[in-house]
Design a protein around this motif. Structure first.
Motif, PDB file in Angstrom:
ATOM      1  N   SER A  46       0.813  -1.222   0.000  1.00  0.00           N
ATOM      2  CA  SER A  46       0.000   0.000   0.000  1.00  0.00           C
ATOM      3  C   SER A  46       0.841   1.265   0.000  1.00  0.00           C
ATOM      4  O   SER A  46       0.407   2.302  -0.501  1.00  0.00           O
ATOM      5  CB  SER A  46      -0.962   0.000   1.191  1.00  0.00           C
ATOM      6  OG  SER A  46      -0.238   0.014   2.407  1.00  0.00           O
ATOM      7  N   GLY A  47       2.052   1.190   0.512  1.00  0.00           N
ATOM      8  CA  GLY A  47       2.940   2.361   0.498  1.00  0.00           C
ATOM      9  C   GLY A  47       3.337   2.789  -0.906  1.00  0.00           C
ATOM     10  O   GLY A  47       3.763   3.925  -1.116  1.00  0.00           O
ATOM     11  N   ASP A  48       3.190   1.896  -1.874  1.00  0.00           N
ATOM     12  CA  ASP A  48       3.491   2.220  -3.272  1.00  0.00           C
ATOM     13  C   ASP A  48       2.289   2.816  -3.995  1.00  0.00           C
ATOM     14  O   ASP A  48       2.389   3.181  -5.160  1.00  0.00           O
ATOM     15  CB  ASP A  48       3.923   0.965  -4.032  1.00  0.00           C
ATOM     16  CG  ASP A  48       5.270   0.428  -3.576  1.00  0.00           C
ATOM     17  OD1 ASP A  48       5.960   1.119  -2.803  1.00  0.00           O
ATOM     18  OD2 ASP A  48       5.624  -0.692  -3.985  1.00  0.00           O
ATOM     19  N   ALA A  49       1.149   2.893  -3.299  1.00  0.00           N
ATOM     20  CA  ALA A  49      -0.096   3.326  -3.935  1.00  0.00           C
ATOM     21  C   ALA A  49      -0.127   4.826  -4.207  1.00  0.00           C
ATOM     22  O   ALA A  49       0.541   5.615  -3.538  1.00  0.00           O
ATOM     23  CB  ALA A  49      -1.287   2.965  -3.042  1.00  0.00           C
ATOM     24  N   THR A  50      -0.905   5.199  -5.186  1.00  0.00           N
ATOM     25  CA  THR A  50      -1.254   6.591  -5.455  1.00  0.00           C
ATOM     26  C   THR A  50      -2.770   6.648  -5.528  1.00  0.00           C
ATOM     27  O   THR A  50      -3.392   5.873  -6.244  1.00  0.00           O
ATOM     28  CB  THR A  50      -0.649   7.071  -6.796  1.00  0.00           C
ATOM     29  OG1 THR A  50       0.772   6.975  -6.709  1.00  0.00           O
ATOM     30  CG2 THR A  50      -1.049   8.500  -7.099  1.00  0.00           C
ATOM     31  N   THR A  51      -3.350   7.530  -4.745  1.00  0.00           N
ATOM     32  CA  THR A  51      -4.800   7.690  -4.722  1.00  0.00           C
ATOM     33  C   THR A  51      -5.178   8.836  -5.648  1.00  0.00           C
ATOM     34  O   THR A  51      -4.609   9.923  -5.557  1.00  0.00           O
ATOM     35  CB  THR A  51      -5.298   7.978  -3.288  1.00  0.00           C
ATOM     36  OG1 THR A  51      -4.918   6.874  -2.468  1.00  0.00           O
ATOM     37  CG2 THR A  51      -6.792   8.154  -3.248  1.00  0.00           C
TER      38      THR A  51
END
Length: 100
Positions: A46-51
Motif C-alpha cells: 500500500s505504500g506504493d499506492a497513489t490515490t
C-alpha cells in the motif's frame, strides 16, 4: 473473484515470487476439484499506492492509501466454479482465509 485481504506487517505474508507450499496445496486442491484459476496476482504494498480522486473538475492525487487501515487488499484470485457452494468451499481453503 476472491479479494485476498491481509495485514502487510504480518510475518506470514509470502515473500518473493514463488508460491508458498500452502498456496501450492490450495491450487492442487482446485485442480483436483476441476475449479479453474483464471487469473490472480499479488498487489504491490500500500505504500506504493497513489490515490486519485476527481472533485468538481479538479484531480486530487495523494501518495499511499486514502484510508488508515491495518488490513489491505493484498491480491486477488479469479476462479471459475460450477456454483456458489463450490466457490465458498474453494475460498474457505485459501491460505489467507484463516487470518486475512
Amino acid at each position: 473473484m476472491l479479494m485476498i485481504c491481509d495485514d502487510e506487517t504480518d510475518k506470514r505474508r509470502p515473500a518473493g515470487d514463488r508460491a508458498p507450499p500452502d498456496h501450492v496445496a490450495w491450487m492442487e486442491y482446485m485442480d483436483q476439484c476441476g475449479v479453474a484459476l483464471l487469473d490472480g496476482a499479488r498487489l504491490r504494498p500500500s505504500g506504493d499506492a497513489t490515490t486519485v480522486r476527481a472533485r468538481d473538475g479538479e484531480v486530487l492525487i495523494s501518495d499511499g492509501p486514502f484510508v488508515e487501515t491495518k488490513e489491505q487488499i493484498g491480491g486477488f484470485a479469479l476462479i471459475e466454479c460450477d456454483n456458489l457452494d463450490e466457490a465458498i468451499a474453494v475460498a474457505a481453503r485459501h491460505p489467507f482465509a484463516a487470518h486475512g
